[in-house]
Each structure stands twice: as C-alpha cells, then as structure tokens.
Design a protein around this motif. Structure first.
Motif, PDB file in Angstrom:
ATOM      1  N   LEU A 167       0.856 -14.743   3.601  1.00  0.00           N
ATOM      2  CA  LEU A 167       0.442 -13.542   4.198  1.00  0.00           C
ATOM      3  C   LEU A 167       0.782 -12.138   3.537  1.00  0.00           C
ATOM      4  O   LEU A 167       0.256 -11.025   3.813  1.00  0.00           O
ATOM      5  CB  LEU A 167       0.752 -13.361   5.601  1.00  0.00           C
ATOM      6  N   ARG A 171      -8.617  -4.597  12.611  1.00  0.00           N
ATOM      7  CA  ARG A 171      -9.683  -4.900  13.564  1.00  0.00           C
ATOM      8  C   ARG A 171     -10.539  -3.605  13.793  1.00  0.00           C
ATOM      9  O   ARG A 171     -10.074  -2.515  13.642  1.00  0.00           O
ATOM     10  CB  ARG A 171      -8.885  -4.919  14.877  1.00  0.00           C
ATOM     11  N   ALA A 220     -16.027  -4.160   5.185  1.00  0.00           N
ATOM     12  CA  ALA A 220     -14.659  -4.372   4.993  1.00  0.00           C
ATOM     13  C   ALA A 220     -13.881  -3.229   4.325  1.00  0.00           C
ATOM     14  O   ALA A 220     -12.916  -2.721   4.833  1.00  0.00           O
ATOM     15  CB  ALA A 220     -14.005  -5.681   4.497  1.00  0.00           C
ATOM     16  N   LYS A 241      -1.613  -9.169   2.425  1.00  0.00           N
ATOM     17  CA  LYS A 241      -2.810  -9.276   3.141  1.00  0.00           C
ATOM     18  C   LYS A 241      -2.791  -8.635   4.494  1.00  0.00           C
ATOM     19  O   LYS A 241      -1.718  -8.527   5.064  1.00  0.00           O
ATOM     20  CB  LYS A 241      -3.272 -10.512   3.321  1.00  0.00           C
ATOM     21  N   TYR A 242      -3.895  -7.771   4.837  1.00  0.00           N
ATOM     22  CA  TYR A 242      -3.683  -7.085   6.151  1.00  0.00           C
ATOM     23  C   TYR A 242      -4.777  -7.460   7.170  1.00  0.00           C
ATOM     24  O   TYR A 242      -5.956  -8.016   6.489  1.00  0.00           O
ATOM     25  CB  TYR A 242      -3.781  -5.598   5.826  1.00  0.00           C
ATOM     26  N   LEU A 243      -4.624  -7.589   8.425  1.00  0.00           N
ATOM     27  CA  LEU A 243      -5.821  -7.926   9.240  1.00  0.00           C
ATOM     28  C   LEU A 243      -6.020  -6.455   9.799  1.00  0.00           C
ATOM     29  O   LEU A 243      -5.370  -5.930  10.618  1.00  0.00           O
ATOM     30  CB  LEU A 243      -5.194  -8.819  10.456  1.00  0.00           C
TER      31      LEU A 243
END
Length: 165
Positions: free
Chosen positions: A33, A40, A48, A36-38
């Motif tokens: 991970l 929302r 994106a 990498k970013y999540l």
C-alpha cells in the motif's frame, strides 16, 4: 519500545513462548500500500484526477491556514455575532489570498518572502536635536521581490522631526 507504539505494534506477533517478533506477512501487506491513497468522494461524476486535485488543494488550504496562524499571529477568536464571524473569516481569507498572490508573482514560498522582507528594519534615533527614523538599505533580493510584487520601494527616511524648544 515498539510494543508501546500504537502505530507500530500492529506489525508484531507474540510467539508461543511469549516473545515479540515482527510479523513479516503484515509488513509485506503494508508495503503493497506504500505510495497509494484511498480517496473518498460523494460525487460519482468526478474523475480520480479531479478528486486527487481536490485533496491537493485542500492540503494547500490547510498549509495556508497554518501559515496565516504563524504569520498573522492568529489566536483563537471567540465571536458570538454572525457578522463578526463572517468578517473574521473574510479577513483570514483575504490574508491567504495575499500570500498566494505574493507566492505566484515572485515564484518563491511565503516563508522565503517573509524571511527576506523581515530583514528590512526601521531605526529610530531620538536625541536632543529631535527624532530621526531611517530604514535599512534594501538588499538585491529585497529589491527583486518588491519589483516582482509591483510594490514601490519604501522611503529611506521616514521621519525627521526637530526637537521643539
């Protein structure tokens, strides 16, 4: 000790003998991970790239607020009337806008601009003949900043008031 750190103890496992060891599987899962970013978002129509840009702009705004708190020496202000709250927010926003315009026009960070301009001083001499106020000589970086910001050079002599008899 790692076992007392909430952010790091999730990578530990306890052996049957009660010893603490690194859980390599958890470390590798976490490494996948890295970078990498999540992000929302409640708007499904945004791409994106737009969402990422929004978060980057949010970081810039938060940085701006931190800059303003330090630069403008802001303290918590407790307003009770809505018009005063709105005025306070507007003044803070205008200060942030001024900072961003200065950064854009000069190509320097606010910290660099502030540091250079903070080197400019006003000396006030008071004696029996009167009061004399003069600023320090502008350095080349200060002159360049003022030129890029389209700010006229402040007068060398601010005040020359003779003493009254």
């Amino acid at each position: 000790m790692i076992s007392t750190k909430p952010g790091l103890n999730r990578f530990l496992r306890v052996t049957p003998k009660g010893l603490l060891r690194l859980d390599q599987a958890k470390v590798k899962a976490e490494q996948r991970l890295d970078g990498k970013y999540l992000l929302r978002c409640s708007d499904p129509k945004l791409s994106a790239e737009d969402i990422a840009l929004g978060y980057k702009q949010l970081l810039e705004v938060e940085r701006g607020w931190r800059d303003m708190k330090i630069t403008l020496d802001l303290r918590p202000v407790f307003h009770r009337r809505e018009d005063r709250i709105r005025a306070h927010i507007l003044l803070c926003w205008l200060a942030l806008l001024l900072i961003r315009v200065a950064e854009t026009e000069t190509g320097h960070t606010w910290t660099t601009i502030r540091t250079e301009i903070d080197r400019l001083h006003l000396g006030v001499l008071t004696g029996p003949a009167g009061t004399f106020a003069q600023r320090t000589e502008l350095s080349q970086p200060q002159k360049t900043l003022l030129t890029k910001l389209r700010v006229t050079e402040p007068p060398r002599i601010f005040d020359a008031t003779p003493a009254t008899a």
